[in-house]
Motif scaffolding. Structure first.
Motif, mmCIF file in Angstrom:
data_model
loop_
_atom_site.group_PDB
_atom_site.id
_atom_site.type_symbol
_atom_site.label_atom_id
_atom_site.label_comp_id
_atom_site.label_asym_id
_atom_site.label_seq_id
_atom_site.Cartn_x
_atom_site.Cartn_y
_atom_site.Cartn_z
ATOM 1 N N GLU A 296 0.825 -1.204 0.000
ATOM 2 C CA GLU A 296 0.000 0.000 0.000
ATOM 3 C C GLU A 296 0.865 1.264 0.000
ATOM 4 N N VAL A 297 1.956 1.242 0.773
ATOM 5 C CA VAL A 297 2.826 2.423 0.865
ATOM 6 C C VAL A 297 3.577 2.655 -0.433
ATOM 7 N N ILE A 298 4.062 1.583 -1.057
ATOM 8 C CA ILE A 298 4.824 1.737 -2.296
ATOM 9 C C ILE A 298 3.953 2.319 -3.388
ATOM 10 N N GLY A 299 2.682 1.957 -3.420
ATOM 11 C CA GLY A 299 1.719 2.625 -4.282
ATOM 12 C C GLY A 299 1.772 2.187 -5.721
ATOM 13 N N ASP A 300 1.160 3.020 -6.569
ATOM 14 C CA ASP A 300 1.035 2.689 -7.981
ATOM 15 C C ASP A 300 2.265 3.086 -8.787
ATOM 16 N N THR A 301 3.035 4.058 -8.302
ATOM 17 C CA THR A 301 4.194 4.530 -9.073
ATOM 18 C C THR A 301 5.274 3.466 -9.147
ATOM 19 N N ASN A 302 5.559 2.829 -8.023
ATOM 20 C CA ASN A 302 6.555 1.762 -7.971
ATOM 21 C C ASN A 302 5.854 0.429 -7.722
ATOM 22 N N GLN A 303 6.615 -0.657 -7.935
ATOM 23 C CA GLN A 303 6.078 -2.000 -7.739
ATOM 24 C C GLN A 303 6.796 -2.680 -6.582
ATOM 25 N N ALA A 304 6.071 -3.582 -5.913
ATOM 26 C CA ALA A 304 6.628 -4.307 -4.780
ATOM 27 C C ALA A 304 6.397 -5.798 -4.977
ATOM 28 N N PHE A 305 7.465 -6.566 -4.792
ATOM 29 C CA PHE A 305 7.394 -8.034 -4.827
ATOM 30 C C PHE A 305 7.950 -8.515 -3.496
ATOM 31 N N ILE A 306 7.090 -9.135 -2.669
ATOM 32 C CA ILE A 306 7.440 -9.440 -1.283
ATOM 33 C C ILE A 306 7.435 -10.943 -1.074
ATOM 34 N N THR A 307 8.420 -11.413 -0.320
ATOM 35 C CA THR A 307 8.522 -12.837 -0.008
ATOM 36 C C THR A 307 9.146 -12.998 1.365
ATOM 37 N N GLU A 308 8.888 -14.155 1.977
ATOM 38 C CA GLU A 308 9.499 -14.478 3.268
ATOM 39 C C GLU A 308 10.800 -15.227 3.028
ATOM 40 N N ILE A 309 11.857 -14.798 3.702
ATOM 41 C CA ILE A 309 13.167 -15.410 3.506
ATOM 42 C C ILE A 309 13.918 -15.391 4.828
ATOM 43 N N GLU B 64 13.416 7.776 -1.488
ATOM 44 C CA GLU B 64 12.105 7.142 -1.600
ATOM 45 C C GLU B 64 12.076 5.829 -0.816
ATOM 46 N N LEU B 65 13.193 5.088 -0.840
ATOM 47 C CA LEU B 65 13.262 3.841 -0.066
ATOM 48 C C LEU B 65 13.160 4.128 1.430
ATOM 49 N N LYS B 66 13.843 5.166 1.884
ATOM 50 C CA LYS B 66 13.778 5.502 3.307
ATOM 51 C C LYS B 66 12.365 5.934 3.699
ATOM 52 N N ARG B 67 11.675 6.672 2.805
ATOM 53 C CA ARG B 67 10.304 7.083 3.087
ATOM 54 C C ARG B 67 9.387 5.870 3.227
ATOM 55 N N ILE B 68 9.571 4.896 2.332
ATOM 56 C CA ILE B 68 8.763 3.674 2.399
ATOM 57 C C ILE B 68 8.999 2.961 3.730
ATOM 58 N N ALA B 69 10.267 2.820 4.093
ATOM 59 C CA ALA B 69 10.602 2.123 5.338
ATOM 60 C C ALA B 69 10.030 2.854 6.546
ATOM 61 N N GLU B 70 10.110 4.182 6.564
ATOM 62 C CA GLU B 70 9.595 4.947 7.701
ATOM 63 C C GLU B 70 8.086 4.811 7.826
ATOM 64 N N GLN B 71 7.377 4.841 6.711
ATOM 65 C CA GLN B 71 5.917 4.746 6.775
ATOM 66 C C GLN B 71 5.469 3.359 7.242
ATOM 67 N N VAL B 72 6.107 2.311 6.720
ATOM 68 C CA VAL B 72 5.746 0.950 7.154
ATOM 69 C C VAL B 72 6.047 0.776 8.632
ATOM 70 N N LYS B 73 7.221 1.227 9.060
ATOM 71 C CA LYS B 73 7.635 1.076 10.452
ATOM 72 C C LYS B 73 6.708 1.857 11.390
ATOM 73 N N SER B 74 6.403 3.120 11.047
ATOM 74 C CA SER B 74 5.552 3.932 11.911
ATOM 75 C C SER B 74 4.112 3.412 11.946
ATOM 76 N N PHE B 75 3.595 2.887 10.822
ATOM 77 C CA PHE B 75 2.226 2.361 10.806
ATOM 78 C C PHE B 75 2.103 1.170 11.756
ATOM 79 N N LEU B 76 3.023 0.223 11.686
ATOM 80 C CA LEU B 76 2.948 -0.953 12.552
ATOM 81 C C LEU B 76 3.186 -0.578 14.006
ATOM 82 N N LEU B 77 4.025 0.440 14.257
ATOM 83 C CA LEU B 77 4.278 0.857 15.631
ATOM 84 C C LEU B 77 3.061 1.568 16.215
ATOM 85 N N ASP B 78 2.433 2.439 15.440
ATOM 86 C CA ASP B 78 1.303 3.220 15.949
ATOM 87 C C ASP B 78 0.065 2.365 16.146
#
Length: 772
Positions: A449-462, A480-494
């Motif tokens: 959701e954070v990465i949005g439509d402009t960029n693509q995300a492919f996620i896997t467990e490793i 942009e990578l740091k922004r993505i990381a901050e938003q994901v981290k702050s959302f799960l923390l809040d």
């Protein structure tokens, strides 16, 4: 093909089509009905508009005339002759008659000012005199002329004038010159300075014929009526009797229109409300007028309906034949090739659907099985991309297409999410693997959701972590990578109190750069040993061989270690904690220390603390304390320098507190020994601080300092108070002299005894003895 070959059973599509076509035929019929209703509404609106316009004209004309009458009533009420006669009582004098003539003359002038006024009366209650433009009479004669109904008694009529103040309209039957006519009377009180005195009432008589003279020309069958607020019929025309629909309470709102049936006759009723008087102006029109205007429209509607049915029936027949032919040919083809026969009573579409389902059943089963394992297969493929395990015989673009992966650009980066604390999931009843899977699923959705439509995300467990491959849709940007990381981290923390450590790789080109990017995230994640957990660590921010300062790459000299050991032994928590903070700050400032050196620093600090604790534990009691609190396990369980720093502070606090408590016990024992010694030797004239210090082999200054620190009292003052306590006891016995008592409690000089006694007690020993 003719209709004889079509099977008309209830499940056949021919029945469905027939119903559909007939439903289409209903559309013009419904439209005709809507047009008829709309035309009726238009006619009704036009009639209502015309009636409302006529009623408003009548309302404006009548209201203007009534307002003129109200202004005249105000002028009459202010007339000096009219007000001057109010206090006149019976019997009337010649001068009173002269004044009445003057008042009547003025009334005639006022009457000519408004055409609506039929007659003006002034009723003086004090003298029971009624004066008009023509003559003088009394209330009984006025009652005969202005009654509302013939059945109204004089007493009921008189109550109308007993009100303290009135200003209102009322319908009456006016009788004059032997004739009776419907009229409206406006009554207004003349206000007096003294309201307890009987005043006067000005009465204006208005014929209803003059009111109705303002009615615009309308149809001969139209009836007009005027109702006041008391639901009384003020004036009317075209009505032989008052119908039930003329009810003020039923005419809600300022205006409106409704259909009513009275005595079997339907009528359209329009009404408006006067804002000045509150009267309802009502117009009634027979409903036949509407029916006459709509007769021609009815004929047109009926003709269009009949024509629609005739033409629609022909068109329905033709289209049924034309549409059923291809369906019949398709059924015959399926029956030959699929082996399924078309039985009597089946629906044609149902048969075709069953044939298609039978044909594609096997394909759907295969697709379903692939779909069930698609996520696992795709995850395995992404893990191979990150670890560099790709099939050499299959082109990369074919592998991407097979797993429904469409790249937007040749620029990639990797984010690695490591769970430090489960937050709200910590207290759940699920096992640890289930919690990890739940959090990984949550991280995947938030990151996408954070990465949005402009960029693509492919996620896997490793490796029990969540890896996110970011494919840039536009120009690559590390911020942009740091922004993505901050938003994901702050959302799960809040929202879930989940703590994450996020490692970010550099930006690489082509898919072959993903394995190095993944290795960079592992290196960055390992550096959380220095930066601490719950941080965002970028590989590009890690120290390299160029950034590490060679002059101070590792700071923990022996002198500092010895100083730390001595402070811990002394139980000084603040200074020893400050030294540890300084060591960690110097080594981790600017994030310039490498991971191996950070591990060495953790082991060195832990070793120093353990060695110091071992030296402190020389006695059995102290060693028991060290073993019971498990400080070793707590220190070795630290995974980061920050965590280890907190654990060292906790262990230091316990050790220093233990040392202070132990020393406090030793000090308390010394002070108690000194107290016991003073109490047993207070009579000795040589007792002083030096003598006590020699006894305990301590210098006088150190002994005095320790005694005051432990007891809060100076040692010399304690000696004096001990002697004086015994002296006061002896003085109260009245058996010895003051000088004898001074020698008995350790004072060789009587003057010294007197001075010290007065210093502590406020009086001399002699006076103290006298008051006992």
């Amino acid at each position: 093909m003719n209709l004889a070959r079509i099977r008309f059973h209830k499940r056949s599509i021919i029945v469905t089509w027939l119903v559909s076509y007939l439903s289409v035929l209903l559309i013009p019929i419904m439209i005709s009905g809507i047009l008829y209703a709309a035309a009726w509404h238009v006619v009704e609106s036009e009639v209502n508009r015309a009636n409302t316009s006529a009623l408003k004209q009548m309302e404006q004309a009548i209201d203007n005339s009534l307002r003129g009458i109200e202004r005249i009533s105000l002028e009459i009420a202010l007339n000096k002759l009219v007000t001057g006669f109010i206090n006149t009582s019976k019997p009337l004098t010649d001068n009173d008659y002269y004044e009445l003539i003057s008042i009547a003359s003025d009334l005639r002038l006022y009457q000519t000012a408004n055409d609506f006024i039929e007659q003006i009366y002034i009723y003086y209650r004090n003298s029971d005199t009624v004066i008009s433009t023509r003559d003088r009479t009394n209330s009984r004669m006025l009652y005969e002329k202005t009654r509302e109904q013939d059945t109204m008694s004089y007493e009921e009529w008189a109550k109308f004038f007993e009100k303290p103040y009135m200003q209102e309209y009322t319908p009456i039957t006016f009788r004059e010159d032997g004739q009776s006519m419907k009229a409206v009377m406006y009554a207004k009180s003349v206000i007096l300075a003294n309201p307890d005195q009987p005043g006067a009432v000005i009465l204006f008589v208005i014929k209803d014929s003059k009111l109705l003279a303002n009615i615009p020309s309308t149809s001969d069958r139209t009836s007009i009526a005027v109702l006041d607020k008391e639901n009384r019929l003020v004036a009317s025309t075209g009505l032989e009797s008052r119908p039930a629909l003329l009810d003020y309470g039923k005419l809600t709102g300022k205006n409106g229109m409704f259909m009513s049936a009275d005595a079997g006759q339907r009528a359209a009723v329009s009404y408006i409300t006067s804002e000045s008087t509150g009267w309802k102006y009502i117009s009634t029109i027979p409903a036949e007028l509407f029916d006459d205007k709509m007769a021609y429209m009815k004929k047109l509607i009926y003709a269009s309906i009949i024509l629609s049915l005739l033409m629609g029936g022909v068109v329905t027949y033709l289209f049924l034949r034309k549409n059923y032919v291809p369906i019949n040919l398709l059924i015959q083809s399926f029956a030959k090739k699929s082996g399924l026969s078309f039985q009597e009573g089946l629906n044609e579409y149902g048969y075709l659907q069953a044939a298609l389902n039978n044909t594609f059943a096997e394909k759907e089963q295969v697709d379903r099985r692939l779909h069930q394992h698609r996520d696992a297969i795709r995850s395995h493929f992404l893990q191979g991309l990150l670890k560099g395990r790709l099939e050499q015989n299959v082109p990369i673009h074919e592998s991407l297409a097979a797993h429904d992966i469409r790249v937007a650009s040749p620029y990639y980066a990797v984010l690695l999410f490591h769970i430090e604390h489960f937050g709200k999931f910590e207290m759940d009843q699920y096992a640890a693997p289930e919690k990890v899977r739940m959090l990984h699923f949550l991280i995947m959705n938030v990151a996408e959701e954070v990465i949005g439509d402009t960029n693509q995300a492919f996620i896997t467990e490793i490796d029990n972590m969540q890896a996110c491959i970011v494919n840039f849709g536009t120009d690559p940007d590390s911020d942009e990578l740091k922004r993505i990381a901050e938003q994901v981290k702050s959302f799960l923390l809040d929202h879930f109190h989940v703590h994450l450590t996020v490692a970010i790789s550099e930006i690489h080109q082509e898919l072959y750069g993903l394995p190095p990017a993944y290795q960079q995230t592992l290196a960055a994640l390992e550096y959380r040993l220095v930066m601490g957990s719950g941080e965002i660590i970028r590989y590009e921010d890690l120290p390299s061989s160029e950034t590490v300062r060679p002059s101070r790459s590792y700071y923990y000299p022996l002198t500092v270690e010895h100083q730390l050991i001595n402070l811990v032994k002394a139980g000084d928590f603040e200074k020893s904690s400050a030294i540890i903070n300084e060591i960690i700050e110097i080594n981790s400032s600017d994030a310039s220390i490498s991971v191996p050196l950070a591990k060495c620093l953790m082991f060195d600090l832990t070793s120093t603390l353990l060695k110091t604790m071992d030296e402190i534990g020389a006695s059995s009691n102290r060693r028991t304390f060290i073993v019971q609190t498990h400080q070793v396990d707590r220190l070795m369980a630290s995974s980061t320098i920050k965590e280890m720093k907190g654990q060292i502070r906790e262990v230091l606090a316990e050790v220093c507190q233990f040392i202070q408590d132990d020393r406090q016990q030793d000090h308390n024992a010394l002070s108690q020994q000194v107290i016991d010694y003073v109490k047993s030797h207070y009579a000795d004239v040589n007792l002083n601080i030096s003598m006590v210090g020699e006894k305990f082999e301590l210098t006088p200054s150190y002994l005095s300092k320790q005694f005051k620190a432990q007891t809060g009292e100076a040692l010399l003052d304690f000696i004096s108070r001990t002697r004086l306590a015994e002296a006061k006891r002896l003085l109260s016995l009245q058996q010895l002299s003051v000088s004898d008592i001074a020698k008995q409690v350790g004072y060789a000089d009587i003057n010294t005894f007197n001075r010290i006694f007065k210093k502590f007690e406020g009086i001399t020993p002699g006076k103290y003895k006298d008051i006992q």
